[in-house]
Design a protein around this motif. Structure first.
Motif, short mmCIF file in Angstrom:
data_model
loop_
_atom_site.label_atom_id
_atom_site.label_comp_id
_atom_site.label_asym_id
_atom_site.label_seq_id
_atom_site.Cartn_x
_atom_site.Cartn_y
_atom_site.Cartn_z
N ARG A 156 -84.27 57.68 -19.90
CA ARG A 156 -84.52 56.26 -20.09
C ARG A 156 -85.24 55.94 -21.41
N ARG A 157 -86.29 56.71 -21.67
CA ARG A 157 -87.15 56.37 -22.81
C ARG A 157 -86.78 57.16 -24.07
N THR A 158 -85.77 58.01 -23.99
CA THR A 158 -85.44 58.84 -25.14
C THR A 158 -84.65 58.02 -26.17
N PRO A 159 -85.01 58.13 -27.44
CA PRO A 159 -84.18 57.47 -28.46
C PRO A 159 -82.78 58.07 -28.42
N VAL A 160 -81.76 57.23 -28.43
CA VAL A 160 -80.41 57.76 -28.20
C VAL A 160 -79.94 58.68 -29.30
N GLY A 161 -80.52 58.56 -30.49
CA GLY A 161 -80.14 59.44 -31.58
C GLY A 161 -80.37 60.90 -31.25
N ARG A 162 -81.31 61.17 -30.33
CA ARG A 162 -81.64 62.57 -30.02
C ARG A 162 -80.81 63.12 -28.87
N LEU A 163 -79.97 62.29 -28.26
CA LEU A 163 -79.23 62.76 -27.09
C LEU A 163 -78.00 63.54 -27.52
N PRO A 164 -77.55 64.48 -26.66
CA PRO A 164 -76.28 65.15 -26.95
C PRO A 164 -75.11 64.18 -26.80
N TYR A 165 -74.00 64.58 -27.41
CA TYR A 165 -72.86 63.68 -27.53
C TYR A 165 -72.37 63.13 -26.18
N GLY A 166 -72.25 64.02 -25.20
CA GLY A 166 -71.74 63.59 -23.91
C GLY A 166 -72.59 62.51 -23.28
N LEU A 167 -73.92 62.69 -23.38
CA LEU A 167 -74.82 61.69 -22.82
C LEU A 167 -74.74 60.39 -23.60
N GLN A 168 -74.57 60.51 -24.92
CA GLN A 168 -74.45 59.29 -25.72
C GLN A 168 -73.26 58.47 -25.25
N LYS A 169 -72.15 59.15 -24.97
CA LYS A 169 -70.97 58.43 -24.49
C LYS A 169 -71.29 57.73 -23.17
N ARG A 170 -72.09 58.40 -22.35
CA ARG A 170 -72.42 57.82 -21.05
C ARG A 170 -73.30 56.59 -21.24
N VAL A 171 -74.27 56.71 -22.18
CA VAL A 171 -75.15 55.56 -22.44
C VAL A 171 -74.32 54.39 -22.96
N GLU A 172 -73.32 54.73 -23.77
CA GLU A 172 -72.50 53.66 -24.31
C GLU A 172 -71.72 52.95 -23.21
N LEU A 173 -71.25 53.75 -22.26
CA LEU A 173 -70.58 53.15 -21.11
C LEU A 173 -71.57 52.26 -20.36
N GLY A 174 -72.81 52.76 -20.24
CA GLY A 174 -73.84 51.97 -19.56
C GLY A 174 -74.07 50.64 -20.23
N ARG A 175 -74.10 50.65 -21.55
CA ARG A 175 -74.31 49.39 -22.28
C ARG A 175 -73.18 48.41 -21.98
N ALA A 176 -71.94 48.94 -21.95
CA ALA A 176 -70.82 48.05 -21.66
C ALA A 176 -70.89 47.54 -20.23
N LEU A 177 -71.29 48.43 -19.30
CA LEU A 177 -71.35 48.03 -17.89
C LEU A 177 -72.42 46.97 -17.66
N ALA A 178 -73.52 47.07 -18.43
CA ALA A 178 -74.60 46.11 -18.24
C ALA A 178 -74.13 44.69 -18.54
N MET A 179 -73.03 44.58 -19.27
CA MET A 179 -72.50 43.25 -19.56
C MET A 179 -71.77 42.66 -18.36
N GLU A 180 -71.60 43.46 -17.30
CA GLU A 180 -70.81 43.05 -16.13
C GLU A 180 -69.48 42.47 -16.58
N PRO A 181 -68.68 43.28 -17.26
CA PRO A 181 -67.47 42.74 -17.88
C PRO A 181 -66.35 42.50 -16.87
N ASP A 182 -65.46 41.57 -17.23
CA ASP A 182 -64.25 41.38 -16.46
C ASP A 182 -63.17 42.35 -16.91
N LEU A 183 -63.25 42.69 -18.20
CA LEU A 183 -62.29 43.64 -18.74
C LEU A 183 -63.07 44.64 -19.58
N LEU A 184 -62.91 45.91 -19.24
CA LEU A 184 -63.66 46.95 -19.94
C LEU A 184 -62.70 47.78 -20.77
N LEU A 185 -62.94 47.80 -22.08
CA LEU A 185 -62.07 48.57 -22.96
C LEU A 185 -62.76 49.89 -23.29
#
Lengths: 297, 461, 310
Positions: free
Chosen positions: A181-210
């Protein structure tokens, strides 16, 4: 599970005869397809086929020269990216595009920004926006009020922040990234970064997720996790998704409908089984023998 | 051992989102504030009273170091909002400070404009006509200065929609040169004086200056000529002792006026009719006021950057395209950053005029070197860090002062005065390069590393 | 209404006296050539190292100070020029050793700040050695003027134009025909790709800094011959910045055309509009011009339309 058992809703996004040019180069030529609600929709094709450009067109980053896009029943042609986001289109990127200076939590919280209009402005939209004359005076006042509340981090604003923090924490729980949670994303491994990115998109509660290559560069375990998240999302929350992916096994397993692009043109469209059997697709992926070569033989 | 989070749990998100993650940090800040607000002024006062320190040293400390430091902290915070948090480089900070200073000046003197008439002899006679009441409250002036500067900042921020990076930086030079040109060419701004100098009049809070025959508050019923009460904050005013008055001086409430130079003797029986005297604040008042302003704005900045606005800024900074695709409006966000940043800079400029300099010449005080030195503060302190703004401001402000104070030692070796100045410049330039090579992320990063080390101490992990 | 029109068209109206107008144009173009020369040195460094070299203006001052200093010591002019070139090359090596190699892979803003620090250091260093009084710089450019069609043209202006043209041609040959030039262009295109084919980045940096030092020397000599060598030279050189945003940071033709536009534009504006608003609008006109231009064409004069990718 086979696609026939699944029930889809209405057409969410309809792409009609889209053509996109950069100067003289045609990136996309005359492509049409439909995405239905609750579908997992895959766009595949060889490198340079125009897949990412297609996603960029859908969320308003590129403006196609010809064709129309109908989203939620409303046709549109030119739209700015933030306007697309406002209508409920969220996106992840091929090369991770996280906000590197911020923590995981803050990255997910940025996904909530659209929903955090500020308490005063929300009051304005609920109660005052329809009043004649006054709204021109009250809007700036309310906007300014929000700024003051923000700068004091106080009262209604703090409650707002906590409310959205809860929503963000739900996303974090869903994606199992509590510990970073509190880790700067720059320090995360690639796989986790992708997951965080998905999290950011999900937080938008999108109707269409690309999702632009959500599994690129991941190891098997990470891929399995990501597939699980995608399927869970679709089944539990009914999120409509359009994804680009090169891993054919994954695409054929999870998607309900597949569109194949090659050199900017659509060469196939259908269920995974139909597409797999299509001769054009096989040619595009395996390469086709030139006629000249055949004649020599 | 003592600096760690063990045992500190938060049960609500509201508490978890507090400014400090650690109680120790919180107590540390309170301690620092206590030191700055109480220990410094009282301590210095006692030192002077006890004869340990000369009164002039104390005044030098306040007037030349602490006040300048506070102004620079304010400006560095302002630039850090724009450059550190929103990623837009600006080379026009000093000009925006200038806008703040001139706004404060114009409002404090009632927005004079000039009316020229021919008198009977056919010569042009100019008179200054105020169009607004003069504002003598420093807080109101500072807020006005911030507001006007925010508007100007937004105007010069408009190109940021289309221009990025260094192109924008050069575009902000347009603001720098244009505004500074205005400061020396638009006569209305400096009330048509020939030297284009502006001087702040007396500013006061909850304060009354009465001249005339006053008996109020004097138990012995003696006649008073002038009575001053409350806080005098900045500027100065020359008053004349009215006719028939036997004596003056009543500083009630807080002892914030210094009459010593006005009256050669405090002897109450001496007639001083017709003499003039000056009232002005003691440096402690200026210091406390500046400090309070800086603390309040630091608090506001912290709240902004940890909330939704700060996240939007940082999103634009880190990856503007992704930020747009999650629904952040780039122009509005950048302009808000320009507005808030300029507000801070405007406040800093007003503080520079009101508290630090008192009188200044726009083209000189706000030239491009000033812009650069503020940029230095932000970079050396650390981009995107409030602590960094303070550390950077301290570094850049104090280094030349230290260099000046070791100057006697250098001067012994080199007799040439210009040479000594050049050596200062060279040392300064070399220090900056050295610093960037050793720690490009700035002092705040060093501070962070120190804190992490402290958190583990004395265990290796 | 007439007055407003008169004000708006003031820079054009100066051509009512066409001789005067032409003189303004020529002096504007001369100033423009000077700006171009400063901008050129800047572009070289930016292309090769992505470094926004704020010290270029001071480099001009430093080069001119050295040249004037040597001549002042009684060194014959050709030898003085060679000595100064030697110093500029030495300077490039020192900069690479002490600064550049320690700042590899840093963010651009850090590099930028480092060059500001360098500018501080260098201007003080030059004046420490050579003193801070205004120096005359006479390298044998004929003084005086001639008057074709009644237009006054200074020999200095002609010389400056010719030297600038020669310099640009030399640079073009250097970049396009030599092996080093090809390496430079490769580095400008893609650092990592250039490294991977065995180009030594550090050598390239030294060469580029030395070349822009020499370009700075040319600019400094012209300027110094016109108005003496003094500290304000480095401030005038700041005008190269709007030239850069007009022409683009990476375009050599852009630097030259941009310089001419800025020089001409600000002279016309000064003579035309200056008297109406209190004069000295030269101080900022170039910046505003460049800024307004950029708002309408963000890629600069010669840049290609930017296609953003995600």
């Amino acid at each position: 599970m086979s696609a026939t058992e699944r029930q889809f809703g209405d057409v969410l996004l309809k792409v009609d005869n889209i053509t996109l040019r950069f100067g003289g180069v045609k990136a996309i030529t005359d492509v049409s397809f439909e995405i239905r609600e609750k579908q997992i929709f895959a766009i595949i094709g060889p490198n340079g086929a125009g897949k990412t450009s297609m996603l960029n067109v859908i969320n308003g980053f590129y403006h196609p020269q010809e064709g129309t896009i109908t989203y939620k029943g409303n046709p549109r042609q030119q739209m700015k990216p933030h306007e697309a986001a406002e209508t409920g289109i969220a996106r992840t990127f091929q090369n991770v595009a996280l906000f590197r200076g911020m923590s995981t939590l803050d990255n997910v919280m940025t996904g909530r920004l659209l929903k955090m209009s500020g308490p005063a402005l929300r009051y304005y939209h609920q109660k005052l926006a329809n009043l004649p004359v006054i709204n021109y005076l009250t809007y700036p006042a309310m906007w300014f009020g929000d700024l003051i509340l923000d700068s004091l981090y106080w009262g209604p604003y703090q409650r707002e922040e906590v409310k959205h923090r809860k929503a963000a924490e739900e996303v974090i729980d869903f994606l199992e990234i509590q510990s970073i949670r509190r880790t700067p994303v720059g320090r995360l491994p690639y796989g986790l970064q992708k997951r965080v990115e998905l999290g950011r998109a999900l937080a938008m509660e999108p109707d269409l997720l690309l999702l632009d290559e959500p599994m690129a560069g991941m190891n098997l375990e990470e891929k399995e996790d990501m597939c699980r998240f995608i399927i869970d999302l679709n089944h539990e929350f009914g999120t409509t998704m359009a994804l680009i992916e090169h891993d054919m096994g994954v695409v054929m397993d999870i998607s309900d409908q597949v569109v194949v692009l090659n050199y900017g043109r659509k060469i196939a469209d259908g269920t995974p089984n139909e597409v797999q059997a299509d001769q054009d697709v096989i040619d595009a992926y395996l390469g086709v023998a030139h006629e000249a070569d055949l004649e020599e033989k | 051992m003592f600096y760690r989070e063990a045992g500190q749990f938060y049960t609500t998100y509201a508490k978890d989102q507090g400014i400090f993650q650690l109680k120790q940090d919180k107590y540390g800040l309170w301690g620092l504030l206590f030191f700055a607000f109480l220990v410094v002024p009282i301590g210095l006062y006692l030192l002077v009273q006890g004869g340990v320190m000369a009164g002039t040293t104390k005044d030098y400390l306040y007037n030349s170091i602490l006040l300048l430091l506070l102004v620079n902290c304010m400006a560095a915070m302002g630039l850090n909002i724009l450059t550190g948090y929103c990623g837009q480089i600006s080379l026009g900070t000093a000009a925006f400070m200038g806008v703040g200073a001139f706004t404060a000046y114009k409002f404090s003197t009632g927005m004079n404009y000039r009316v020229q008439k021919e008198d009977n002899a056919g010569e042009l006679v100019s008179t200054l006509v105020p169009i607004l009441p003069q504002i003598d409250n420093p807080i109101a002036l500072i807020l006005l200065a911030g507001a006007v500067t925010a508007i100007v900042g937004v105007l010069f921020g408009l190109p940021s929609l289309r221009i990025k990076g260094f192109y924008l930086a050069v575009a902000t030079l347009a603001a720098q040169f244009f505004l500074v040109w205005c400061f020396s060419r638009v006569e209305w701004l400096y009330d048509y004086t020939s030297s284009s100098t502006i001087q702040i009049p007396l500013l006061k809070v909850l304060s009354f200056i009465e001249t005339g025959t006053i008996t109020f508050g004097m138990p012995d019923g003696s006649t008073k000529a002038v009575s001053v009460s409350g806080f005098l904050v900045a500027g100065s005013e020359t008053l004349k002792v009215p006719d028939g008055a036997k004596t003056i001086v009543s500083a009630s409430g807080f002892i914030l006026t210094d009459f010593s130079k006005a009256l050669s003797s405090p002897d109450a029986s001496r007639a001083v009719t017709g003499e003039t005297f000056r009232i002005y604040p003691v440096p402690e008042t200026k210091y406390i006021f500046s400090l309070a302003i800086v603390v309040v704005f630091a608090f506001i900045m912290k709240n902004l950057v940890r909330g939704r606005i700060g996240r939007a800024w940082m999103a634009i900074r880190d990856m503007d395209i992704a930020a747009q695709l999650i629904g952040i409006r780039p122009l509005a966000t950048k302009l808000l950053a320009f507005a808030v940043s300029s507000f801070f800079c405007g406040v800093a400029g007003a503080m520079l005029l009101i508290f630090y300099l008192g009188a200044l010449e726009g083209a000189e005080a706000f030239n491009i070197n000033e812009s650069f030195s503020i940029l230095f503060m932000v970079i050396i302190g650390g981009l995107g860090s409030i602590t960094g703004s303070f550390l950077g401001a301290a570094f850049i402000t104090l280094t030349p002062i230290i260099l000046i104070n070791v100057q006697p030692a250098i001067s012994d070796v080199f007799q040439d005065k210009a040479l000594v100045e050049h050596i200062q410049f060279m040392v300064f330039g070399a220090l900056i390069i050295l610093f960037l090579i050793m720690e490009p992320l700035g002092l705040s990063r060093l501070w962070q590393i120190a804190k992490e080390k402290l958190r583990q101490w004395p265990f290796p992990y | 209404m007439g007055e407003i029109l008169e004000f708006i068209f003031a820079p054009i109206l100066i051509f009512e006296s066409w001789r005067f107008g032409m003189e303004v144009v020529i002096s504007g173009l001369l100033a423009g050539v000077m700006y171009s020369l400063v901008a050129l040195g800047f572009v070289l460094i930016y292309k090769a190292s992505g470094m926004f070299n704020f010290a270029q203006g001071v480099l001009v001052l430093f080069a001119a100070l050295n040249l004037a200093g040597f001549i002042g010591l009684g060194v014959p002019i050709p030898l003085a020029i060679i000595l100064t070139i030697g110093i500029m090359i030495l300077f490039a090596i020192v900069v690479e050793y002490l600064i550049l190699r320690h700042l590899v892979n840093q963010e651009q803003i850090i590099l930028f700040m480092a060059t500001i620090g360098l500018a501080f250091f260098l201007s003080a260093f030059g004046e420490t050695i050579w003193g801070s009084e205004v120096k005359k710089l006479d390298v044998g450019i004929p003084q005086g003027r001639f008057e074709p069609f009644g237009i006054q043209i200074q020999y200095l202006e002609l010389t400056a134009g010719a030297v600038a043209a020669a310099l640009v041609i030399c640079l073009a040959i250097f970049f396009n025909k030599t092996k080093i030039g090809r390496a430079l262009r490769a580095v400008a295109d893609d650092h990592q790709a250039a490294l991977s084919v065995g180009i030594n980045l550090r050598t390239i940096w030294i060469i580029v800094w030395a070349v822009s030092g020499i370009v700075a020397l040319v600019a400094g000599t012209m300027w110094g011959a016109k108005s003496g060598v003094q500290f304000s030279l480095s401030e005038i050189a700041l005008k190269a910045l709007p030239v850069l945003i007009l022409g683009g940071f990476e375009s050599i033709p852009g630097a030259i055309i941009g310089g001419l536009i800025i020089g001409l534009g600000e002279k016309l504006a000064e003579v035309g509009w200056g008297p109406y608003v209190g004069g000295a609008i030269e101080d900022w006109f170039a910046y505003i011009l460049a800024m307004v231009f950029l708002v309408f064409r963000p890629q600069g004069l010669f840049g290609e339309k930017i296609i953003e990718r995600v």
